[in-house]
Design a protein around this motif. Structure first.
Motif, mmCIF file in Angstrom:
data_model
loop_
_atom_site.group_PDB
_atom_site.id
_atom_site.type_symbol
_atom_site.label_atom_id
_atom_site.label_comp_id
_atom_site.label_asym_id
_atom_site.label_seq_id
_atom_site.Cartn_x
_atom_site.Cartn_y
_atom_site.Cartn_z
ATOM 1 N N SER A 90 39.956 9.665 109.321
ATOM 2 C CA SER A 90 40.606 10.830 109.947
ATOM 3 C C SER A 90 42.110 10.817 109.696
ATOM 4 O O SER A 90 42.719 11.870 109.458
ATOM 5 C CB SER A 90 40.293 10.888 111.448
ATOM 6 N N ASP A 92 45.362 1.133 116.539
ATOM 7 C CA ASP A 92 44.063 0.476 116.749
ATOM 8 C C ASP A 92 44.312 -0.953 117.236
ATOM 9 O O ASP A 92 45.356 -1.534 116.941
ATOM 10 C CB ASP A 92 43.252 0.449 115.448
ATOM 11 N N ASP A 126 47.111 -2.334 121.820
ATOM 12 C CA ASP A 126 46.458 -1.424 122.758
ATOM 13 C C ASP A 126 47.156 -0.056 122.727
ATOM 14 O O ASP A 126 48.387 0.030 122.739
ATOM 15 C CB ASP A 126 46.497 -2.014 124.163
ATOM 16 N N ASP A 170 40.451 9.281 119.589
ATOM 17 C CA ASP A 170 39.145 8.831 119.074
ATOM 18 C C ASP A 170 38.976 7.324 119.298
ATOM 19 O O ASP A 170 38.395 6.646 118.467
ATOM 20 C CB ASP A 170 39.023 9.185 117.579
#
Ligand SMILES: C[S@@+](CC[C@H](N)C(=O)[O-])C[C@H]1O[C@@H](n2cnc3c(N)ncnc32)[C@H](O)[C@@H]1O
Length: 222
Positions: free
Chosen positions: A78, A96, A124, A147
């Motif tokens: 994405s 991520d 985080d 996401d």
């Protein structure tokens, strides 16, 4: 039995195939990224895939986005799709917690002419968003794509919305959650359902819940 992140198709598989056949195919690098993710990653179905990737690229184009924040890089499909829509000085900041998946993502960004627009932040997402908030007044985001862990969507929305320009978008994936929103049982099920309810009630945004793939909630800041 449905395992935690298994995605159950919401529409007839033949129709799902038809939507793929009637959407322009992804470029060769994105197709390779799909193949490599399937071969190497146990949770390969976390990838948004070609129809949603194309939809995200189109949203970024239509909204004239220059700055994009993504929560949940995985192997980078994405992020790369959206980066392709940005001008040369545009940027995608994607975060991520998993170093291994972002290594795969970076190896594909390095091979794309658009990869230099993408910055990966490891850690985080809450901490990353709070860090980015320090500059947000002078550098607001045009588009935020949620996401990552589903139970945290409400937190991500509250943290990210002040950083989005007026008219900017917050796009959240998996908001139909394979239908589990109808009878939420797990923390993730409840997280998605709470997110959909919050966004629908929140006077700061207009919203529409689209039944594309696993559901996409589109919210536009008023
Ligand atoms: C569904 S995948 C993202 C898929 C990606 N958008 C794509 O198209 O390939 C979710 C990702 O969120 C990451 N994640 C989960 N919890 C997180 C957190 N608290 N902070 C940052 N990333 C997180 C996971 O490691 C995983 O790689």
């Amino acid at each position: 039995m449905i395992i935690a992140n298994e995605m159950v198709p919401l529409i007839d598989p033949a129709l799902e195939r038809y939507t793929h056949e009637h959407t322009k195919p992804a470029n060769a690098l994105l197709q390779e990224l799909t193949r490599v993710t399937r071969e190497k990653m146990r949770d390969y179905n976390m990838q948004v895939g070609s129809v949603e990737g194309t939809f995200l690229r189109m949203l970024a184009t239509m909204s004239g986005a220059r700055r994009v924040l993504e929560i949940g890089t995985f192997t980078g499909y994405s992020a790369l799709s959206m980066a392709e829509a940005l001008p040369d000085d545009g940027e995608v900041i994607t975060c991520d917690i998993d170093e291994e998946v972002t290594r795969v993502a970076q190896s594909f960004f390095d091979r794309s002419p658009h990869g230099k627009k993408i910055q990966i932040r490891l850690g985080d997402a809450r901490a990353t968003i709070r860090e980015l908030a320090k500059d947000a007044a002078s550098k607001p985001f045009d588009l935020v794509f949620l996401d990552a862990d589903k139970r945290s969507y409400v937190d991500y929305f509250e943290l990210a919305l002040p950083m989005v320009r007026q008219g900017g978008l917050i796009v959240a994936d998996n908001t139909l959650w394979s239908g589990r929103v109808l009878d939420p049982k797990s923390e993730d099920d409840r997280g998605i359902d709470a997110y959909n309810k919050l966004v629908t009630k929140d006077e700061r945004v207009d919203n529409v819940l689209l039944s594309i793939r696993d559901g996409i909630m589109l919210a536009r800041k008023r």
